[in-house]
Motif scaffolding. Structure first.
Motif, mmCIF file in Angstrom:
data_model
loop_
_atom_site.group_PDB
_atom_site.id
_atom_site.type_symbol
_atom_site.label_atom_id
_atom_site.label_comp_id
_atom_site.label_asym_id
_atom_site.label_seq_id
_atom_site.Cartn_x
_atom_site.Cartn_y
_atom_site.Cartn_z
ATOM 1 N N SER A 164 8.915 -58.795 -67.328
ATOM 2 C CA SER A 164 8.264 -57.976 -66.294
ATOM 3 C C SER A 164 9.247 -57.027 -65.604
ATOM 4 C CB SER A 164 7.600 -58.872 -65.243
ATOM 5 O OG SER A 164 8.560 -59.697 -64.616
ATOM 6 N N GLN A 214 2.788 -49.426 -70.047
ATOM 7 C CA GLN A 214 2.816 -50.544 -69.099
ATOM 8 C C GLN A 214 1.493 -50.728 -68.365
ATOM 9 O OE1 GLN A 214 7.153 -49.132 -67.783
ATOM 10 N NE2 GLN A 214 6.479 -50.898 -66.609
ATOM 11 N N THR A 243 -1.193 -55.471 -62.782
ATOM 12 C CA THR A 243 0.037 -55.846 -63.480
ATOM 13 C C THR A 243 1.072 -56.315 -62.456
ATOM 14 O OG1 THR A 243 0.719 -53.524 -63.389
ATOM 15 C CG2 THR A 243 -0.359 -54.274 -65.410
ATOM 16 N N SER A 244 2.214 -56.780 -62.950
ATOM 17 C CA SER A 244 3.260 -57.271 -62.030
ATOM 18 C C SER A 244 4.634 -56.800 -62.504
ATOM 19 C CB SER A 244 3.219 -58.803 -61.944
ATOM 20 O OG SER A 244 3.320 -59.395 -63.236
ATOM 21 N N TRP A 245 4.727 -55.497 -62.787
ATOM 22 C CA TRP A 245 6.001 -54.955 -63.235
ATOM 23 C C TRP A 245 6.978 -54.811 -62.067
ATOM 24 C CZ3 TRP A 245 6.323 -55.008 -68.272
ATOM 25 C CH2 TRP A 245 5.186 -54.792 -69.058
ATOM 26 N N ASP A 276 9.112 -63.136 -72.712
ATOM 27 C CA ASP A 276 10.071 -62.278 -72.002
ATOM 28 C C ASP A 276 11.289 -61.849 -72.825
ATOM 29 O OD1 ASP A 276 8.412 -62.583 -69.827
ATOM 30 O OD2 ASP A 276 9.671 -64.079 -68.814
ATOM 31 N N ASN A 297 0.066 -51.966 -60.645
ATOM 32 C CA ASN A 297 0.390 -53.228 -59.967
ATOM 33 C C ASN A 297 -0.572 -53.552 -58.823
ATOM 34 O OD1 ASN A 297 2.594 -53.844 -61.573
ATOM 35 N ND2 ASN A 297 4.127 -53.072 -60.134
ATOM 36 N N SER A 300 -0.812 -52.518 -69.347
ATOM 37 C CA SER A 300 -1.096 -53.938 -69.545
ATOM 38 C C SER A 300 0.210 -54.709 -69.542
ATOM 39 C CB SER A 300 -1.811 -54.163 -70.880
ATOM 40 O OG SER A 300 -2.995 -53.415 -70.971
ATOM 41 N N MET A 301 0.121 -56.021 -69.334
ATOM 42 C CA MET A 301 1.280 -56.907 -69.451
ATOM 43 C C MET A 301 1.255 -57.543 -70.842
ATOM 44 S SD MET A 301 2.704 -56.711 -66.385
ATOM 45 C CE MET A 301 3.872 -58.083 -66.349
#
Length: 467
Positions: free
Chosen positions: A67, A58, A97-99, A40, A90, A60-61
């Motif tokens: 995030s 974005q 993903t979890s943006w 991070d 997401n 991919s993570m």
């Protein structure tokens, strides 16, 4: 004399103290910008995401990337569409993903980003009218930049981009553009084979009529991205905001010419000689314009490019030039929509003293890029042995590849589907590479001078085409 001597000494001490302080400040600033690869530690700020490429960064993570992404943009459909794309990533069923997008919308979006500075990497992919200025000011504020192409669209703005690279070096930050096409598998193998003298020989000098290396790209205004019809902003069709094709998509082609013909060689502007250049329009009807923008009429800023009711967009361009004495051609064409089953296509040929390496993506190839090897002034039997040995060696890096003879002097590369990840996936590959450069604290020594040469070539090409 004694009094003057004392004053002089005092001035020397004062100057030394100031210089030392300045140097120390610079070193402290560079130290602040060091990355370790920790989870991070990279905090993205997305600036005015008017192009879908901003979202693809974005798709991919990344463990190294927080995030939480701060978005700064003018209010309007561009940012709304961007956030919808992120939400699509997401909420998708496979590998969601979890943006978390924190959004500031306002006319002062850029000033707000610089003042708040919640991140250490700015990603920009959108309206190019002010992009060079935004890049320079972001770099000057000590923020790393990952920019979609093009980073400059006019010869007049080119010196500012050059200065941005100098300031980036002083500040200890990295300015890098997203060259996705370097990750396309047929291009990678074309480059690898061109570096094997036993197969390729050496790159010919070529002529203007028959360049040693040619790159041609065909794009389409109406297309699908992530399975959905792409909605383009109206400004995309204004060359004062998007840039002409000769300085836009051609950025990729000029980059590949440098990257393949002179891999890891530091180039300079003096290595470039523009031989000729030309530009021409793609003509859109109001119905075509509506299909891709959802707008019933042309905005006022496009009226200058309308003849009758036809919108004429200078999206096509070609540059013929010499690079270190090698004749090269980069050409981009924009059509409205691709034939059934097709998409954007790429053509490339490298002419060696022993063979030609040709990438074709036509109907016969099912609109999938295929790499052909055609022997020229060599004994076919001897060449076949050298080629087979070379491909056996390359298979250690790319397991599963093979070569198949399809003519007296012609072969085709068979490449497993696992390497054909597609254009959208290449954005993640470029981002991963950039993240590693942040850890290294530097780009490869040839990257910055060659980015400068690349944009010098495109902007000088535009200048020549307009004459």
């Amino acid at each position: 004399m004694k009094h003057l001597s004392t004053a002089a000494v005092a001035l020397v001490i004062l100057f030394s103290a100031c210089s030392g302080g300045s140097q120390k400040s610079t070193e402290t600033e560079k130290e602040k910008n060091r990355f370790t690869g920790a989870k991070d530690e990279v905090k993205i700020m997305t600036l005015d995401p008017g192009h879908f490429h901003a979202a693809l960064v974005q798709k991919s993570m990344y463990d190294q990337v927080d995030s939480v992404v701060n978005v700064y943009a003018p209010d309007g459909e561009d940012v709304v569409d961007h956030l919808k794309r992120i939400e699509g990533f997401n909420t998708r069923e496979e590998n969601p993903t979890s943006w978390e997008e924190k959004v500031y919308k306002g006319a002062d979006f850029f000033e707000k980003m610089i003042a708040e500075k919640p991140g250490n990497v700015m990603v920009t992919a959108g309206n190019n009218a002010k992009k060079t200025d935004y890049i320079f000011k972001t770099i000057d504020a000590g923020i790393n930049v990952l920019a979609d192409k093009p980073m400059v669209i006019t010869p007049e703005e080119f010196p500012k981009l050059e200065k941005a690279f100098r300031v980036a070096e002083e500040k200890g930050v990295l300015l890098y553009d997203i060259m996705t096409e370097r990750h396309e598998i047929t291009t990678l193998i074309q480059r690898e084979l061109s570096q094997l003298p036993e197969v390729f020989g050496t790159l010919q000098l070529g002529t203007e009529e028959k360049p040693a290396i040619t790159k041609e790209s065909v794009h389409h205004f109406f297309k699908y991205v992530s399975g959905n019809p792409l909605k383009r902003p109206a400004w995309f069709f204004d060359t004062k905001q998007q840039g002409e094709g000769i300085v836009d998509v051609n950025t990729h082609l000029v980059d590949l010419i440098q990257w393949e013909a002179f891999p890891e060689v530091i180039l300079s502007k003096e290595d470039v000689e523009i031989v000729s250049a030309r530009r021409w329009t793609t003509d859109l009807t109001p119905e075509m314009f509506k299909k891709v923008t959802y707008l019933d009429e042309y905005p006022e800023y496009l009226k200058k490019d309308v003849d009758g009711d036809i919108l004429k967009v200078y999206s096509n361009g070609e540059i013929n030039y010499r690079l270190k004495g090698i004749h090269a051609k980069a050409s981009v064409i924009w059509n409205f929509v691709a034939p059934e089953g097709a998409g954007d296509t790429h053509y490339s040929i490298m002419r060696g003293t022993k063979c030609n390496l040709e990438i074709v993506q036509g109907e016969k190839e099912g609109y999938k890029p295929q790499l052909y090897i055609e022997a020229t002034e060599v004994d076919p039997m001897e060449f076949a042995g050298s080629l087979n040995n070379a491909v056996t060696g390359l298979a250690e890096t790319y397991p599963g590849i093979s070569v198949e003879k399809i003519g007296d002097k012609k072969w085709v590369m068979n490449i497993p589907d696992k390497y054909k990840v597609g254009h959208e996936a290449h954005f993640g590959q470029v981002t991963e590479k950039y993240l590693q450069y942040l850890i290294d604290g530097k780009l490869p020594e040839w990257e910055v001078p060659n980015m400068i040469v690349k944009y010098y070539t495109t902007t000088e090409g535009l200048k020549a085409a307009r004459q």
